[in-house]
Design a protein around this motif. Structure first.
Motif, PDB file in Angstrom:
ATOM      1  N   MET A   1      38.360   8.179  -6.260  1.00 47.11           N
ATOM      2  CA  MET A   1      37.321   8.265  -5.306  1.00 47.11           C
ATOM      3  C   MET A   1      37.915   8.419  -3.957  1.00 47.11           C
ATOM      4  N   THR A   2      37.426   9.677  -3.079  1.00 39.49           N
ATOM      5  CA  THR A   2      37.945   9.622  -1.585  1.00 39.49           C
ATOM      6  C   THR A   2      37.211   8.550  -0.755  1.00 39.49           C
ATOM      7  N   LEU A   3      37.957   7.719   0.143  1.00 40.12           N
ATOM      8  CA  LEU A   3      37.567   6.841   1.128  1.00 40.12           C
ATOM      9  C   LEU A   3      36.726   7.612   2.039  1.00 40.12           C
ATOM     10  N   PRO A   4      35.534   7.249   2.224  1.00 41.49           N
ATOM     11  CA  PRO A   4      34.619   7.645   3.296  1.00 41.49           C
ATOM     12  C   PRO A   4      35.071   7.289   4.576  1.00 41.49           C
ATOM     13  N   GLY A 263      29.029 -10.491  12.300  1.00 37.66           N
ATOM     14  CA  GLY A 263      27.825 -11.305  12.983  1.00 37.66           C
ATOM     15  C   GLY A 263      26.880 -11.929  12.111  1.00 37.66           C
ATOM     16  N   ALA A 264      26.013 -12.911  12.467  1.00 32.29           N
ATOM     17  CA  ALA A 264      25.050 -13.673  11.782  1.00 32.29           C
ATOM     18  C   ALA A 264      24.235 -12.639  11.095  1.00 32.29           C
ATOM     19  N   GLY A 265      24.133 -12.741   9.721  1.00 34.76           N
ATOM     20  CA  GLY A 265      22.980 -11.765   8.853  1.00 34.76           C
ATOM     21  C   GLY A 265      23.519 -10.208   8.800  1.00 34.76           C
ATOM     22  N   ALA A 266      24.693  -9.865   9.337  1.00 32.76           N
ATOM     23  CA  ALA A 266      25.143  -8.468   9.206  1.00 32.76           C
ATOM     24  C   ALA A 266      25.354  -8.039   7.864  1.00 32.76           C
ATOM     25  N   HIS A 267      24.915  -6.903   7.494  1.00 28.96           N
ATOM     26  CA  HIS A 267      25.059  -6.125   6.352  1.00 28.96           C
ATOM     27  C   HIS A 267      26.349  -4.990   6.231  1.00 28.96           C
ATOM     28  N   GLY A 268      27.059  -4.961   5.359  1.00 32.96           N
ATOM     29  CA  GLY A 268      28.061  -3.898   5.336  1.00 32.96           C
ATOM     30  C   GLY A 268      28.320  -3.420   4.037  1.00 32.96           C
ATOM     31  N   LYS A 269      28.994  -2.240   3.985  1.00 35.15           N
ATOM     32  CA  LYS A 269      29.155  -1.284   2.701  1.00 35.15           C
ATOM     33  C   LYS A 269      30.693  -1.152   2.666  1.00 35.15           C
ATOM     34  N   VAL A 270      31.407  -1.169   1.614  1.00 38.69           N
ATOM     35  CA  VAL A 270      32.652  -0.647   1.685  1.00 38.69           C
ATOM     36  C   VAL A 270      33.223  -0.331   0.412  1.00 38.69           C
ATOM     37  N   THR A 271      34.076   0.676   0.317  1.00 40.93           N
ATOM     38  CA  THR A 271      34.413   1.459  -1.136  1.00 40.93           C
ATOM     39  C   THR A 271      36.116   0.750  -1.079  1.00 40.93           C
ATOM     40  N   ARG A 272      36.225   0.226  -2.314  1.00 41.12           N
ATOM     41  CA  ARG A 272      37.703  -0.427  -2.445  1.00 41.12           C
ATOM     42  C   ARG A 272      37.756  -0.379  -3.862  1.00 41.12           C
ATOM     43  N   ASN A 273      38.973   0.037  -4.421  1.00 46.85           N
ATOM     44  CA  ASN A 273      39.683   0.109  -5.778  1.00 46.85           C
ATOM     45  C   ASN A 273      38.572   0.912  -6.535  1.00 46.85           C
ATOM     46  N   GLY A 274      37.863   1.869  -6.300  1.00 46.23           N
ATOM     47  CA  GLY A 274      37.138   2.636  -7.007  1.00 46.23           C
ATOM     48  C   GLY A 274      35.399   2.116  -7.196  1.00 46.23           C
ATOM     49  N   SER A 275      35.298   1.013  -6.587  1.00 53.21           N
ATOM     50  CA  SER A 275      34.023   0.547  -6.277  1.00 53.21           C
ATOM     51  C   SER A 275      33.405   0.228  -5.269  1.00 53.21           C
ATOM     52  N   ARG A 330      31.237  10.764  -2.201  1.00 54.17           N
ATOM     53  CA  ARG A 330      31.208   9.476  -1.766  1.00 54.17           C
ATOM     54  C   ARG A 330      30.771   8.440  -3.034  1.00 54.17           C
ATOM     55  N   THR A 331      30.714   8.904  -4.311  1.00 55.15           N
ATOM     56  CA  THR A 331      30.310   8.068  -5.444  1.00 55.15           C
ATOM     57  C   THR A 331      31.600   8.025  -6.423  1.00 55.15           C
ATOM     58  N   GLY A 332      32.316   9.242  -6.459  1.00 59.68           N
ATOM     59  CA  GLY A 332      33.177   9.380  -7.546  1.00 59.68           C
ATOM     60  C   GLY A 332      32.573   9.660  -8.887  1.00 59.68           C
ATOM     61  N   LEU A 333      31.178  10.236  -8.798  1.00 58.65           N
ATOM     62  CA  LEU A 333      30.420  10.466  -9.910  1.00 58.65           C
ATOM     63  C   LEU A 333      30.303  12.001 -10.154  1.00 58.65           C
ATOM     64  N   ASP A 334      30.004  12.560 -11.199  1.00 55.74           N
ATOM     65  CA  ASP A 334      29.922  14.029 -11.583  1.00 55.74           C
ATOM     66  C   ASP A 334      28.447  14.145 -10.990  1.00 55.74           C
ATOM     67  N   PRO A 335      28.192  15.281 -10.419  1.00 55.31           N
ATOM     68  CA  PRO A 335      26.725  15.802  -9.839  1.00 55.31           C
ATOM     69  C   PRO A 335      25.857  15.717 -11.072  1.00 55.31           C
ATOM     70  N   THR A 336      26.204  15.847 -12.131  1.00 57.01           N
ATOM     71  CA  THR A 336      24.868  15.714 -13.223  1.00 57.01           C
ATOM     72  C   THR A 336      24.183  14.400 -13.542  1.00 57.01           C
TER      73      THR A 336
END
Length: 377
Positions: A1-4, A263-275, A330-336
């Motif tokens: 999976m390519t890192l975004p 910061g307090a209550g902040a939300h994040g999203k990260v890609t690492r190790n294929g997840s 972005r997901t490493g999944l096949d379009p199907t």
């Protein structure tokens, strides 16, 4: 999976007064703001999240709240000097600060500019004093107009104005007047979204009288015609911009990019190790300040089976839709794996898929706000 691409979200949780419609993590601060200790906490928190960076530069920063413009220019100068010792920033990094016109001081905003902040998002909400009072805002219409003009005068050429519609007893004429006054100021980006009544707000417990559905539809249609006629294009559910002036930070969200959260209550999203992992920082400001080490309170990997829905829920907010190749990137999944979602929405004539590009139909555009939530399981 390519890192975004990687962005950074910073949350400043304090405000002068909690608005009756607000369900964000914001807290009234009656005493002096703990600027120094909060910046120290942000930087200590970042030390535990550096593993998420993976040699990527930060291409956008968004400072939200609360009311981030309560912090001094010196505080942001200190913060960004320290951040640049730990992170690499792209040469054209977009750094956005949310600001309340009621906290505007020209000298302070000159300092923000000097600290590296190059985009403002001004929470105007309305240019009508009677509506501002109903919404619990601390600024007047004149102060909002002064804030825009002063920001432009100190060199901010990328300014977003936040406006709400569907306000208590609002007419179509009143809503269009708000849009006209914002665009007359010369801003290149407009966030225009409908007031909704959310749980855990004052309005939820004491609901105001809102316009009926027919009036809301008239406001939406007339407002979009007016905005388009003034040269701004809708590119997202509630975002309109002159060509090239789209919010890079928000585009990263909707294109399923990664973003660190501090910061307090902040939300994040990260890609690492294929997840792909979503995480949230501890919510209460005092807890965030007092906690040692990492402030992460919750963290969960997104299951592969859930990724098609997660991706669609974000990407379908964009008017131009998305390419199937972006889903795979972005997901490493096949379009199907996303085709059952696309096929179902195409059958409802809400989506079209041509040359591996997925976008909303005219009917889908009408339901852009909730097409995913309403039509997907």
């Amino acid at each position: 999976m390519t890192l975004p691409p990687l962005a950074l979200y910073l949350h400043i949780p304090w405000c002068i007064r909690k608005c009756p419609y607000c369900d964000f993590n914001s807290h009234e601060q009656k005493q002096a703001l703990p600027e120094v200790s909060y910046i120290d906490a942000l930087l200590e928190d970042l030390n535990h999240d550096l593993e998420f960076v993976q040699d990527r530069p930060i291409h956008s920063v968004f400072i939200g709240g609360g009311t981030p413009s309560l912090f001094s220019a010196q505080a942001y100068d200190t913060l960004f000097r320290a951040l640049r010792t730990k992170l690499s920033f792209s040469d054209d990094c977009e750094i956005t600060l949310e600001a309340n016109p009621g906290t505007f001081e020209q000298e302070k905003f000159e300092g923000y500019r000097a600290a590296g902040i190059n985009r403002l998002s001004l929470g105007v909400q309305s240019f009508q004093d009677v509506q501002l009072e109903k919404l619990g805002r601390i600024h007047s219409s004149n102060e909002a107009q002064h804030a825009i003009a002063s920001a432009q005068a100190v060199g901010f050429d990328r300014i977003n104005v936040d406006l709400m519609h569907g306000l208590p007893e609002q007419t179509t004429r009143d809503a269009l007047d708000d849009i006209s006054r914002a665009l007359d100021s010369g801003v290149s980006h407009l966030s225009w979204y409908q007031l909704t009544i959310e749980p855990n707000t004052h309005f939820y417990n004491a609901p105001p009288t809102l316009p009926v559905e027919d009036t809301l539809a008239d406001i939406q249609q007339a407002g979009q015609r007016l905005i388009a006629g003034r040269g701004l294009q809708q590119y997202e559910v509630s975002a309109y911009a002159a060509p090239g002036e789209e919010s890079r930070h928000n585009l990263n969200y909707w294109q399923f990019g990664d973003y660190l959260a501090l910061g307090a209550g902040a939300h994040g999203k990260v890609t690492r190790n294929g997840s792909i992992t979503r995480y949230q920082k501890t919510r209460l400001p005092d807890h965030y300040l007092q906690r040692a080490g990492s402030r992460t309170a919750q963290s969960q990997d997104i299951a592969a089976a859930d990724l098609p829905f997660e991706f669609a829920m974000n990407a379908l907010r964009l008017n131009h839709g998305f390419a199937l190749s972006l889903f795979s990137l972005r997901t490493g999944l096949d379009p199907t794996s996303i085709m059952p979602i696309i096929d179902r929405l195409c059958a409802l004539e809400l989506l079209e898929c041509r040359n591996e590009q997925v976008h909303c139909t005219a009917l889908g555009q009408r339901y852009l706000n909730d097409v995913v939530a309403h039509f997907l399981p």
